[in-house]
Design an enzyme around this catalytic site. Sequence first.
Site, mmCIF file in Angstrom:
data_model
loop_
_atom_site.group_PDB
_atom_site.id
_atom_site.type_symbol
_atom_site.label_atom_id
_atom_site.label_comp_id
_atom_site.label_asym_id
_atom_site.label_seq_id
_atom_site.Cartn_x
_atom_site.Cartn_y
_atom_site.Cartn_z
ATOM 1 N N LEU A 210 0.857 -1.196 0.000
ATOM 2 C CA LEU A 210 0.000 0.000 0.000
ATOM 3 C C LEU A 210 0.887 1.237 0.000
ATOM 4 O O LEU A 210 1.743 1.373 0.867
ATOM 5 C CB LEU A 210 -0.888 0.001 1.252
ATOM 6 N N HIS A 211 0.698 2.097 -0.967
ATOM 7 C CA HIS A 211 1.510 3.319 -0.982
ATOM 8 C C HIS A 211 0.806 4.514 -1.627
ATOM 9 O O HIS A 211 1.334 5.616 -1.619
ATOM 10 C CB HIS A 211 2.836 3.077 -1.715
ATOM 11 N N ARG A 212 -0.399 4.313 -2.198
ATOM 12 C CA ARG A 212 -1.049 5.421 -2.908
ATOM 13 C C ARG A 212 -1.382 6.546 -1.943
ATOM 14 O O ARG A 212 -1.867 6.294 -0.830
ATOM 15 C CB ARG A 212 -2.371 4.972 -3.528
ATOM 16 N N ARG A 245 7.029 5.670 0.977
ATOM 17 C CA ARG A 245 5.954 6.637 1.082
ATOM 18 C C ARG A 245 4.944 6.259 2.173
ATOM 19 O O ARG A 245 4.437 7.104 2.887
ATOM 20 C CB ARG A 245 5.214 6.714 -0.252
#
Length: 373
Positions: A210-212, A245
Site C-alpha cells: 500500500l503506498h497510494r 511513502r
Amino acid sequence: MPKDRHHSFHVTHVVGARPNFMKAAPIVDALAARSVAQSLIHTGQHYDELMSDVFFRDLGLPEPVVNLAVGSGTHAQQTASLISGLEGALESDRPDALVVYGDVNSTLAAAIVAVKIGLPVIHVEAGLRSFDETMPEEINRRITDQVSNLMLVTSPEAIGNLAREGRPISKIRFVGNTMIDTLEKNRPRFDPKAVQAELGLNDEWALVTLHRPANVDSRKRASELVEALNDVSGLLQLVIPLHPRGREALVSAGLRESDAVRIVPPQSYLSFVSLALGARVVITDSGGVQEETTMLGTPCLTVRPNTERPITISHGTNRLVEVEELFATASDVLANAITVPARRPPLWDGTAGLRCADEIISFLEDSTEGASR
Ligand code: UD1
C-alpha cells in the site's frame, strides 16, 4: 530504403521510478537485437538501492548514460527538477525519438520536454484510464498521451479511451504488455520457498503493498486500513514490504510488526514476484501488481474505488474492494468462496517487447521517409 536502415537510428528511453524498469527492459533488449542505438536516462525519481539499483541488477538493464538524481519533493518541485534536468540531457543526447513508460512524474516531464524541443514521443502503456482525476497518475497519463506521436497500448480498451480524447487511431498500436514479458522471462527464477525461508514466513501468507496517496496520506484512511489489516492478520500471516511513502503514515496509524504482521523492506523484483506467486491472496493499491497477479493466478484485492486496468478484473484475478469489505472478502477468498477467472489478456504473451521494437522501427522509418520527401 535499405533493409538495415534502422542501424543508424538512435532511441532514448527515460525511466525514473520502480514500475518503469520492468516495462523498459524487454524493449531495450528487443531494440538492441535489431541494432538500434540506444541511451537510457534515469531521472533518479526513485534513488534508494532497494527502489532502483536492485531492479537494474535483477533485470539486466544497461547502465544509464546519465542519472539526473532529481530525488523527491512536492509534485511541483519534483516535476520542475525533472523538466529542467531532462531538457539539458535530451539537448545533448538528441535521439531520433524518446520512449517513455507508464504514468509516473518522470514520464510526464520527459514527454513535455521532448515535445517542446521537437523530439517525437513514444508512450508505452498509453491509454489506460481510471477516470479519477484525484490520482496524479491519471493526469500524467492524459497529458503524456496528448503529446505522444506513437501510442503503444497494453489492452484493447485503451484504444477507445484514446479515441474519445481525440487521439488519431493511426498513431495507436495494440502491442500487449511488456511488464508481462519481464514476468514470463523471469518465471524460472521465482522461488517462493526460498523467499519464505529467507524472511522466516509461515506456510501461508497474504502479500500486502500500500503506498497510494489516497490510502496513506490521510490519517483517518490509514487508520481504517491498519484496522482492516489487523483483522485480516487473524486469518493468515501478512507480509508487508513497505514502500518509503507509506511507511511513516502506516506506522503512525498503528501498524506494528508481530508474528502475524511481518513488515519488511521494499523487495527486489525477483523476491517480490516470488512472494506474490506463493501468496494465498495479495492486497494492494499498486497498478502493476494487479497485472502480475493476473498472470500468476494469485487472487488480488485492490483497495481502490477504481482501476485503470479493468482487464485484470474481466480476465484476471483482480477485484476492487472497499476497506470495510477487506476482511470479509479475504475470508471468502481463503475459503475458496470466490473463484477467480484465469484467462490471459490478449497479447500478454511474453513477446510484447518484440512488437514494440517493430512498431518503433516502423515509426522511425516512416518519420525519416516523411522528412526526406
Ligand atoms: C511513484 C509514482 C506511482 C508509482 C510509485 C511506485 C508518481 C506521481 N507516482 O510514487 O505512480 O506507483 O512511484 O513506487 O510518479 N522515496 C524514498 N526513496 C525512493 C523514492 C521515494 O524514500 O527511492 C520516498 C520519499 O519520501 C518520497 C516518497 O517516497 O517523497 C514518494 O516518492 P515519489 O517518487 O514522489 O512517488 P511514489 O509514491 O514513489
